[in-house]
Design an enzyme around this catalytic site. Structure first.
Site, PDB file in Angstrom:
ATOM      1  N   ARG A 169       0.858  -1.193   0.000  1.00  0.00           N
ATOM      2  CA  ARG A 169       0.000   0.000   0.000  1.00  0.00           C
ATOM      3  C   ARG A 169       0.891   1.239   0.000  1.00  0.00           C
ATOM      4  NH1 ARG A 169      -1.418   1.569   4.626  1.00  0.00           N
ATOM      5  NH2 ARG A 169      -2.261  -0.393   5.383  1.00  0.00           N
ATOM      6  N   TYR A 175     -16.046  17.824 -15.384  1.00  0.00           N
ATOM      7  CA  TYR A 175     -16.337  16.389 -15.500  1.00  0.00           C
ATOM      8  C   TYR A 175     -17.375  16.034 -14.426  1.00  0.00           C
ATOM      9  CZ  TYR A 175     -15.711  11.386 -14.929  1.00  0.00           C
ATOM     10  OH  TYR A 175     -15.931  10.043 -14.800  1.00  0.00           O
ATOM     11  N   ASP A 196      -6.973  19.322 -14.329  1.00  0.00           N
ATOM     12  CA  ASP A 196      -7.289  17.967 -14.764  1.00  0.00           C
ATOM     13  C   ASP A 196      -6.896  17.890 -16.239  1.00  0.00           C
ATOM     14  OD1 ASP A 196      -8.479  15.687 -15.827  1.00  0.00           O
ATOM     15  OD2 ASP A 196     -10.260  15.822 -14.560  1.00  0.00           O
ATOM     16  N   LYS A 234      -8.108   6.857 -19.209  1.00  0.00           N
ATOM     17  CA  LYS A 234      -8.416   7.386 -20.546  1.00  0.00           C
ATOM     18  C   LYS A 234      -7.189   7.256 -21.459  1.00  0.00           C
ATOM     19  CE  LYS A 234     -12.095   8.172 -18.217  1.00  0.00           C
ATOM     20  NZ  LYS A 234     -12.424   9.455 -17.625  1.00  0.00           N
TER      21      LYS A 234
HETATM   22  C1  LIG Z   1     -12.816   9.892 -16.358  1.00  0.00           C
HETATM   23  C2  LIG Z   1     -12.441  11.241 -15.886  1.00  0.00           C
HETATM   24  C3  LIG Z   1     -12.190  11.482 -14.533  1.00  0.00           C
HETATM   25  C4  LIG Z   1     -12.376  10.418 -13.465  1.00  0.00           C
HETATM   26  O1  LIG Z   1     -11.521   9.357 -13.631  1.00  0.00           O
HETATM   27  P1  LIG Z   1     -11.847   7.829 -13.176  1.00  0.00           P
HETATM   28  O2  LIG Z   1     -10.621   7.107 -13.568  1.00  0.00           O
HETATM   29  O3  LIG Z   1     -13.073   7.397 -13.931  1.00  0.00           O
HETATM   30  O4  LIG Z   1     -12.096   7.860 -11.714  1.00  0.00           O
HETATM   31  C5  LIG Z   1     -11.787  12.742 -14.162  1.00  0.00           C
HETATM   32  N1  LIG Z   1     -11.652  13.740 -15.071  1.00  0.00           N
HETATM   33  C6  LIG Z   1     -11.903  13.542 -16.379  1.00  0.00           C
HETATM   34  C7  LIG Z   1     -11.750  14.685 -17.325  1.00  0.00           C
HETATM   35  C8  LIG Z   1     -12.306  12.300 -16.835  1.00  0.00           C
HETATM   36  O5  LIG Z   1     -12.566  12.109 -18.131  1.00  0.00           O
END
Ligand SMILES: *Cc1c(COP(=O)(O)O)cnc(C)c1O
Length: 378
Positions: free
Chosen positions: A46, A98, A170, A195
Protein backbone atom coordinates in the site's frame (compact mmCIF):
# COMPACT_ATOMS: atom_id res chain seq x y z
CA UNK A 1 15.37 13.85 -23.87
CA UNK A 2 12.26 14.13 -25.99
CA UNK A 3 8.79 13.13 -24.83
CA UNK A 4 8.56 9.93 -26.93
CA UNK A 5 11.88 8.68 -25.53
CA UNK A 6 11.01 9.53 -21.93
CA UNK A 7 7.64 7.72 -22.29
CA UNK A 8 9.48 4.51 -23.14
CA UNK A 9 12.50 4.78 -20.83
CA UNK A 10 11.90 6.98 -17.78
CA UNK A 11 11.34 5.04 -14.57
CA UNK A 12 11.78 1.82 -16.53
CA UNK A 13 15.26 0.37 -16.02
CA UNK A 14 15.79 -3.29 -16.98
CA UNK A 15 15.09 -5.50 -13.97
CA UNK A 16 18.38 -5.73 -12.01
CA UNK A 17 17.95 -9.37 -10.94
CA UNK A 18 17.10 -10.90 -14.36
CA UNK A 19 17.76 -8.31 -17.03
CA UNK A 20 14.08 -8.39 -18.06
CA UNK A 21 13.71 -5.34 -20.30
CA UNK A 22 10.30 -4.46 -18.89
CA UNK A 23 9.48 -3.50 -15.33
CA UNK A 24 7.90 -6.66 -13.87
CA UNK A 25 4.48 -6.78 -12.26
CA UNK A 26 5.63 -6.97 -8.65
CA UNK A 27 2.67 -8.98 -7.38
CA UNK A 28 3.70 -8.89 -3.74
CA UNK A 29 2.07 -7.40 -0.67
CA UNK A 30 5.15 -7.37 1.54
CA UNK A 31 8.97 -7.35 1.38
CA UNK A 32 11.56 -9.28 3.37
CA UNK A 33 13.77 -7.18 5.65
CA UNK A 34 17.42 -8.06 6.39
CA UNK A 35 17.02 -6.94 9.96
CA UNK A 36 14.37 -4.81 11.62
CA UNK A 37 14.07 -1.56 9.66
CA UNK A 38 16.78 -2.53 7.14
CA UNK A 39 15.17 -3.07 3.73
CA UNK A 40 15.55 -2.22 0.04
CA UNK A 41 13.13 0.73 0.10
CA UNK A 42 9.87 -1.22 0.25
CA UNK A 43 7.99 -2.54 3.29
CA UNK A 44 4.36 -3.01 2.28
CA UNK A 45 2.63 -2.55 -1.08
CA UNK A 46 0.00 0.00 0.00
CA UNK A 47 2.93 2.26 0.91
CA UNK A 48 5.10 1.43 -2.09
CA UNK A 49 5.52 -1.07 -4.91
CA UNK A 50 8.26 -1.10 -7.59
CA UNK A 51 5.79 -1.32 -10.50
CA UNK A 52 3.98 1.72 -9.09
CA UNK A 53 7.30 3.52 -8.62
CA UNK A 54 8.15 2.96 -12.31
CA UNK A 55 4.78 4.38 -13.37
CA UNK A 56 5.07 7.36 -11.01
CA UNK A 57 8.55 8.26 -12.27
CA UNK A 58 7.57 7.91 -15.92
CA UNK A 59 4.38 9.99 -15.68
CA UNK A 60 6.01 12.68 -13.51
CA UNK A 61 8.69 13.03 -16.18
CA UNK A 62 6.07 13.36 -18.94
CA UNK A 63 4.33 16.14 -17.00
CA UNK A 64 7.67 17.92 -16.40
CA UNK A 65 7.05 17.46 -12.67
CA UNK A 66 9.39 16.40 -9.85
CA UNK A 67 6.87 14.18 -8.07
CA UNK A 68 4.17 11.77 -9.16
CA UNK A 69 1.63 9.67 -7.27
CA UNK A 70 -0.56 6.95 -8.74
CA UNK A 71 -4.07 6.21 -7.45
CA UNK A 72 -6.74 3.57 -7.96
CA UNK A 73 -8.86 5.89 -10.14
CA UNK A 74 -8.95 9.43 -11.45
CA UNK A 75 -11.47 10.33 -8.77
CA UNK A 76 -9.26 8.85 -6.05
CA UNK A 77 -6.50 11.14 -7.35
CA UNK A 78 -8.86 14.14 -7.31
CA UNK A 79 -10.03 13.20 -3.81
CA UNK A 80 -6.42 13.15 -2.55
CA UNK A 81 -5.76 16.61 -4.03
CA UNK A 82 -8.93 18.07 -2.48
CA UNK A 83 -7.84 16.64 0.89
CA UNK A 84 -4.95 19.14 0.83
CA UNK A 85 -7.60 21.71 1.83
CA UNK A 86 -9.03 22.39 5.29
CA UNK A 87 -12.74 22.68 6.13
CA UNK A 88 -13.92 26.20 5.35
CA UNK A 89 -11.68 26.52 2.31
CA UNK A 90 -13.63 27.52 -0.80
CA UNK A 91 -13.18 25.66 -4.11
CA UNK A 92 -13.81 27.03 -7.60
CA UNK A 93 -14.66 24.45 -10.26
CA UNK A 94 -15.48 24.87 -13.97
CA UNK A 95 -19.20 25.25 -14.72
CA UNK A 96 -18.86 22.31 -17.12
CA UNK A 97 -16.58 20.15 -15.00
CA UNK A 98 -16.34 16.39 -15.50
CA UNK A 99 -19.53 14.99 -13.90
CA UNK A 100 -17.67 12.86 -11.37
CA UNK A 101 -15.53 15.80 -10.23
CA UNK A 102 -18.68 17.87 -9.79
CA UNK A 103 -20.31 15.06 -7.76
CA UNK A 104 -17.18 14.68 -5.59
CA UNK A 105 -17.05 18.40 -4.84
CA UNK A 106 -20.82 18.99 -4.52
CA UNK A 107 -21.83 15.83 -2.67
CA UNK A 108 -18.78 14.72 -0.72
CA UNK A 109 -16.68 17.80 0.02
CA UNK A 110 -19.39 20.47 0.24
CA UNK A 111 -21.36 18.60 2.96
CA UNK A 112 -18.07 18.14 4.85
CA UNK A 113 -17.60 21.91 5.05
CA UNK A 114 -15.89 22.84 1.78
CA UNK A 115 -18.03 25.42 -0.08
CA UNK A 116 -17.65 25.61 -3.85
CA UNK A 117 -18.68 27.74 -6.81
CA UNK A 118 -19.07 26.60 -10.42
CA UNK A 119 -17.57 29.29 -12.65
CA UNK A 120 -17.23 29.98 -16.37
CA UNK A 121 -13.44 29.88 -16.44
CA UNK A 122 -13.20 31.45 -19.88
CA UNK A 123 -13.82 34.75 -18.07
CA UNK A 124 -11.38 36.10 -15.48
CA UNK A 125 -14.16 38.55 -14.52
CA UNK A 126 -16.44 35.63 -13.66
CA UNK A 127 -13.60 34.09 -11.66
CA UNK A 128 -13.05 37.41 -9.85
CA UNK A 129 -16.72 37.75 -8.90
CA UNK A 130 -16.86 34.19 -7.52
CA UNK A 131 -13.68 34.82 -5.50
CA UNK A 132 -13.87 34.83 -1.70
CA UNK A 133 -11.29 35.44 1.00
CA UNK A 134 -11.49 31.70 1.69
CA UNK A 135 -10.88 30.62 -1.91
CA UNK A 136 -7.93 28.24 -1.74
CA UNK A 137 -8.18 26.13 -4.88
CA UNK A 138 -9.08 26.71 -8.52
CA UNK A 139 -9.83 23.53 -10.47
CA UNK A 140 -9.35 23.72 -14.22
CA UNK A 141 -10.16 21.39 -17.06
CA UNK A 142 -9.04 22.29 -20.54
CA UNK A 143 -10.47 21.19 -22.90
CA UNK A 144 -13.56 20.51 -20.77
CA UNK A 145 -15.87 17.56 -20.88
CA UNK A 146 -18.11 17.47 -22.89
CA UNK A 147 -18.22 21.07 -24.19
CA UNK A 148 -14.50 21.17 -25.13
CA UNK A 149 -14.20 24.64 -23.69
CA UNK A 150 -10.59 25.82 -23.58
CA UNK A 151 -9.35 28.08 -20.79
CA UNK A 152 -6.11 29.98 -20.45
CA UNK A 153 -4.16 27.90 -17.93
CA UNK A 154 -1.28 30.39 -17.53
CA UNK A 155 -3.67 33.32 -16.94
CA UNK A 156 -5.79 31.44 -14.38
CA UNK A 157 -2.71 30.09 -12.59
CA UNK A 158 -1.28 33.57 -12.11
CA UNK A 159 -4.70 34.92 -11.07
CA UNK A 160 -4.92 32.18 -8.41
CA UNK A 161 -1.33 32.68 -7.25
CA UNK A 162 -1.76 36.45 -6.83
CA UNK A 163 -4.61 35.64 -4.42
CA UNK A 164 -2.85 32.82 -2.56
CA UNK A 165 -4.78 29.90 -4.05
CA UNK A 166 -3.64 26.68 -5.72
CA UNK A 167 -4.25 26.01 -9.38
CA UNK A 168 -5.06 22.37 -10.20
CA UNK A 169 -5.49 21.14 -13.77
CA UNK A 170 -7.29 17.97 -14.76
CA UNK A 171 -5.20 17.17 -17.85
CA UNK A 172 -7.06 13.98 -18.80
CA UNK A 173 -8.42 15.25 -22.13
CA UNK A 174 -5.21 16.79 -23.41
CA UNK A 175 -2.64 14.36 -21.96
CA UNK A 176 0.93 15.55 -21.30
CA UNK A 177 1.73 14.92 -24.97
CA UNK A 178 -0.51 17.81 -26.02
CA UNK A 179 -0.31 20.07 -22.97
CA UNK A 180 1.89 20.41 -19.89
CA UNK A 181 0.09 22.50 -17.27
CA UNK A 182 2.98 22.64 -14.79
CA UNK A 183 5.14 24.32 -17.43
CA UNK A 184 2.24 26.78 -17.90
CA UNK A 185 2.30 27.67 -14.18
CA UNK A 186 -0.19 25.25 -12.63
CA UNK A 187 0.68 23.75 -9.22
CA UNK A 188 -0.83 20.30 -9.57
CA UNK A 189 -1.90 18.10 -12.48
CA UNK A 190 -4.53 15.38 -12.09
CA UNK A 191 -5.24 12.53 -14.51
CA UNK A 192 -7.67 9.78 -15.05
CA UNK A 193 -5.15 7.29 -16.47
CA UNK A 194 -8.23 5.25 -17.41
CA UNK A 195 -8.42 7.39 -20.55
CA UNK A 196 -5.60 8.25 -22.98
CA UNK A 197 -2.67 7.34 -20.73
CA UNK A 198 -3.85 3.74 -20.35
CA UNK A 199 -5.41 4.07 -23.77
CA UNK A 200 -6.83 0.57 -24.25
CA UNK A 201 -10.03 0.51 -22.15
CA UNK A 202 -8.53 -2.15 -19.90
CA UNK A 203 -7.74 -0.34 -16.66
CA UNK A 204 -9.09 2.27 -14.22
CA UNK A 205 -6.47 4.52 -12.63
CA UNK A 206 -5.50 8.01 -11.54
CA UNK A 207 -2.41 10.13 -11.21
CA UNK A 208 -1.20 13.35 -9.56
CA UNK A 209 1.92 15.28 -10.63
CA UNK A 210 3.47 18.29 -8.88
CA UNK A 211 6.74 20.05 -8.04
CA UNK A 212 6.20 21.22 -4.47
CA UNK A 213 8.10 18.97 -2.05
CA UNK A 214 5.89 19.48 1.00
CA UNK A 215 2.61 18.95 -0.84
CA UNK A 216 4.08 15.86 -2.53
CA UNK A 217 4.94 14.45 0.90
CA UNK A 218 1.42 15.17 2.13
CA UNK A 219 -0.05 13.46 -0.95
CA UNK A 220 2.22 10.45 -0.43
CA UNK A 221 0.98 10.36 3.17
CA UNK A 222 -2.64 10.48 1.93
CA UNK A 223 -1.95 7.82 -0.70
CA UNK A 224 -0.82 5.49 2.09
CA UNK A 225 -3.17 6.67 4.87
CA UNK A 226 -6.35 6.61 2.78
CA UNK A 227 -5.18 3.65 0.71
CA UNK A 228 -6.77 4.21 -2.72
CA UNK A 229 -3.74 2.71 -4.46
CA UNK A 230 -3.59 0.97 -7.86
CA UNK A 231 -2.62 -2.70 -8.08
CA UNK A 232 0.79 -3.60 -9.54
CA UNK A 233 -0.98 -5.09 -12.57
CA UNK A 234 -2.97 -1.89 -13.14
CA UNK A 235 0.25 0.16 -12.87
CA UNK A 236 1.87 -2.11 -15.43
CA UNK A 237 -1.08 -1.73 -17.84
CA UNK A 238 -0.88 2.06 -17.64
CA UNK A 239 2.89 1.93 -18.15
CA UNK A 240 2.41 -0.22 -21.22
CA UNK A 241 -0.16 2.24 -22.56
CA UNK A 242 2.06 5.25 -21.94
CA UNK A 243 4.86 3.79 -24.08
CA UNK A 244 2.73 4.42 -27.19
CA UNK A 245 1.05 7.63 -26.01
CA UNK A 246 2.79 9.96 -28.46
CA UNK A 247 2.05 7.92 -31.56
CA UNK A 248 -1.53 7.26 -30.45
CA UNK A 249 -2.21 10.95 -29.79
CA UNK A 250 -0.95 11.88 -33.27
CA UNK A 251 -3.47 9.48 -34.80
CA UNK A 252 -6.32 10.51 -32.44
CA UNK A 253 -5.80 14.14 -33.51
CA UNK A 254 -5.60 13.34 -37.24
CA UNK A 255 -8.73 11.16 -37.09
CA UNK A 256 -10.60 13.83 -35.12
CA UNK A 257 -9.83 16.32 -37.89
CA UNK A 258 -11.27 13.93 -40.51
CA UNK A 259 -14.42 13.44 -38.41
CA UNK A 260 -14.79 17.20 -37.89
CA UNK A 261 -14.59 17.75 -41.66
CA UNK A 262 -17.47 15.31 -42.19
CA UNK A 263 -19.57 16.89 -39.43
CA UNK A 264 -19.05 20.39 -40.85
CA UNK A 265 -20.29 19.14 -44.23
CA UNK A 266 -23.29 17.12 -43.09
CA UNK A 267 -26.73 18.82 -43.30
CA UNK A 268 -28.04 16.98 -40.19
CA UNK A 269 -25.37 18.56 -37.97
CA UNK A 270 -26.02 21.85 -36.21
CA UNK A 271 -22.99 22.83 -34.10
CA UNK A 272 -19.53 21.28 -34.04
CA UNK A 273 -17.38 21.79 -30.95
CA UNK A 274 -13.68 21.23 -31.55
CA UNK A 275 -10.81 23.46 -30.35
CA UNK A 276 -9.07 23.01 -33.72
CA UNK A 277 -11.77 24.99 -35.50
CA UNK A 278 -10.79 28.64 -36.04
CA UNK A 279 -14.32 29.72 -35.01
CA UNK A 280 -14.06 27.83 -31.67
CA UNK A 281 -13.98 30.43 -28.89
CA UNK A 282 -10.88 28.89 -27.34
CA UNK A 283 -8.99 28.31 -30.58
CA UNK A 284 -6.31 30.97 -30.02
CA UNK A 285 -5.65 29.86 -26.45
CA UNK A 286 -5.58 26.22 -27.54
CA UNK A 287 -3.07 27.07 -30.26
CA UNK A 288 -0.92 28.79 -27.65
CA UNK A 289 -0.97 26.11 -24.94
CA UNK A 290 -1.50 22.84 -26.83
CA UNK A 291 0.61 20.96 -29.38
CA UNK A 292 -2.55 19.78 -31.21
CA UNK A 293 -6.28 19.75 -30.49
CA UNK A 294 -7.00 16.25 -29.25
CA UNK A 295 -9.27 13.34 -30.09
CA UNK A 296 -12.53 14.50 -28.50
CA UNK A 297 -15.26 16.03 -30.66
CA UNK A 298 -18.75 17.11 -29.57
CA UNK A 299 -21.67 18.18 -31.77
CA UNK A 300 -25.40 18.80 -31.85
CA UNK A 301 -27.85 17.70 -34.54
CA UNK A 302 -30.90 19.48 -35.87
CA UNK A 303 -33.84 17.77 -34.20
CA UNK A 304 -32.65 18.03 -30.60
CA UNK A 305 -32.50 15.17 -28.14
CA UNK A 306 -34.50 12.73 -30.27
CA UNK A 307 -32.12 13.11 -33.21
CA UNK A 308 -29.10 12.85 -30.92
CA UNK A 309 -30.36 9.59 -29.39
CA UNK A 310 -31.02 8.16 -32.86
CA UNK A 311 -27.53 8.98 -34.11
CA UNK A 312 -25.97 7.55 -30.93
CA UNK A 313 -27.88 4.29 -31.53
CA UNK A 314 -27.12 4.12 -35.27
CA UNK A 315 -23.32 3.99 -35.38
CA UNK A 316 -21.79 0.55 -35.81
CA UNK A 317 -18.07 1.18 -35.41
CA UNK A 318 -18.37 3.98 -32.82
CA UNK A 319 -19.50 1.94 -29.79
CA UNK A 320 -22.17 3.46 -27.55
CA UNK A 321 -20.32 3.67 -24.24
CA UNK A 322 -19.12 5.99 -21.49
CA UNK A 323 -15.41 6.69 -21.04
CA UNK A 324 -13.01 7.93 -23.69
CA UNK A 325 -9.41 8.05 -24.81
CA UNK A 326 -8.86 4.49 -25.95
CA UNK A 327 -7.86 3.03 -29.32
CA UNK A 328 -11.46 2.21 -30.23
CA UNK A 329 -13.94 4.95 -31.10
CA UNK A 330 -16.85 5.66 -28.76
CA UNK A 331 -20.04 7.70 -29.02
CA UNK A 332 -22.18 8.84 -26.11
CA UNK A 333 -25.06 11.08 -25.07
CA UNK A 334 -23.72 13.19 -22.16
CA UNK A 335 -27.12 14.37 -20.85
CA UNK A 336 -28.33 10.80 -20.31
CA UNK A 337 -24.97 9.09 -19.71
CA UNK A 338 -21.78 10.70 -18.37
CA UNK A 339 -23.52 13.86 -17.16
CA UNK A 340 -26.80 12.36 -15.94
CA UNK A 341 -25.83 13.05 -12.31
CA UNK A 342 -25.57 16.77 -13.16
CA UNK A 343 -29.11 16.87 -14.63
CA UNK A 344 -30.63 19.33 -12.13
CA UNK A 345 -27.47 21.31 -11.48
CA UNK A 346 -25.82 24.31 -13.11
CA UNK A 347 -23.70 21.76 -14.97
CA UNK A 348 -26.57 20.20 -16.91
CA UNK A 349 -25.68 19.73 -20.59
CA UNK A 350 -27.67 20.28 -23.79
CA UNK A 351 -29.75 17.12 -24.45
CA UNK A 352 -29.01 17.55 -28.18
CA UNK A 353 -25.29 17.06 -27.58
CA UNK A 354 -23.33 14.02 -28.74
CA UNK A 355 -19.73 13.37 -27.66
CA UNK A 356 -17.26 11.36 -29.70
CA UNK A 357 -14.03 9.84 -28.52
CA UNK A 358 -12.32 9.38 -31.86
CA UNK A 359 -10.14 6.27 -31.83
CA UNK A 360 -7.21 5.22 -33.97
CA UNK A 361 -9.01 3.04 -36.53
CA UNK A 362 -8.73 4.03 -40.22
CA UNK A 363 -10.13 7.53 -40.62
CA UNK A 364 -12.13 6.49 -43.71
CA UNK A 365 -13.98 3.76 -41.77
CA UNK A 366 -14.83 6.20 -38.97
CA UNK A 367 -16.09 8.81 -41.41
CA UNK A 368 -18.20 6.23 -43.30
CA UNK A 369 -19.78 4.96 -40.07
CA UNK A 370 -20.65 8.40 -38.80
CA UNK A 371 -22.02 9.41 -42.19
CA UNK A 372 -24.42 6.44 -42.38
CA UNK A 373 -25.60 7.20 -38.81
CA UNK A 374 -26.20 10.88 -39.62
CA UNK A 375 -27.96 9.95 -42.87
CA UNK A 376 -30.62 8.12 -40.78
CA UNK A 377 -31.85 11.46 -39.48
CA UNK A 378 -31.62 13.29 -42.79
C1 LIG B 1 -12.82 9.89 -16.36
C2 LIG B 1 -12.44 11.24 -15.89
C3 LIG B 1 -12.19 11.48 -14.53
C4 LIG B 1 -12.38 10.42 -13.46
O1 LIG B 1 -11.52 9.36 -13.63
P1 LIG B 1 -11.85 7.83 -13.18
O2 LIG B 1 -10.62 7.11 -13.57
O3 LIG B 1 -13.07 7.40 -13.93
O4 LIG B 1 -12.10 7.86 -11.71
C5 LIG B 1 -11.79 12.74 -14.16
N1 LIG B 1 -11.65 13.74 -15.07
C6 LIG B 1 -11.90 13.54 -16.38
C7 LIG B 1 -11.75 14.69 -17.32
C8 LIG B 1 -12.31 12.30 -16.84
O5 LIG B 1 -12.57 12.11 -18.13
Amino acid sequence: MEFETRAIHDGQEPDPSTGAILTPIYATSTYVQDEVGKHKGYEYSRTGNPTRTALQECLASLENAKHGLAFASGLAASDAVLRLLLPGDHIVIPDDAYGGTYRLVARVFEPAGFPYSPVDMTSLDALASAWRDETKLVWIESPTNPMLTVVDIAAIASFAHERGALCVVDNTFATPYLQQPISLGADIVVHSTTKYLGGHSDVVGGFVALNDEERAARLAFLQNAVGAVPSPFDCWLVLRGVRTLAIRMEKHCANARAVVDLLLDHPAVDRVLYPGLPEHLGHDVATKQMRDFGGMVSFTCHGGEEAALRVAAATKLFALAESLGAVESLIEHPAKMTHASAADSPLAVDPALIRLSVGIEAASDLVDDLKQALDTIG
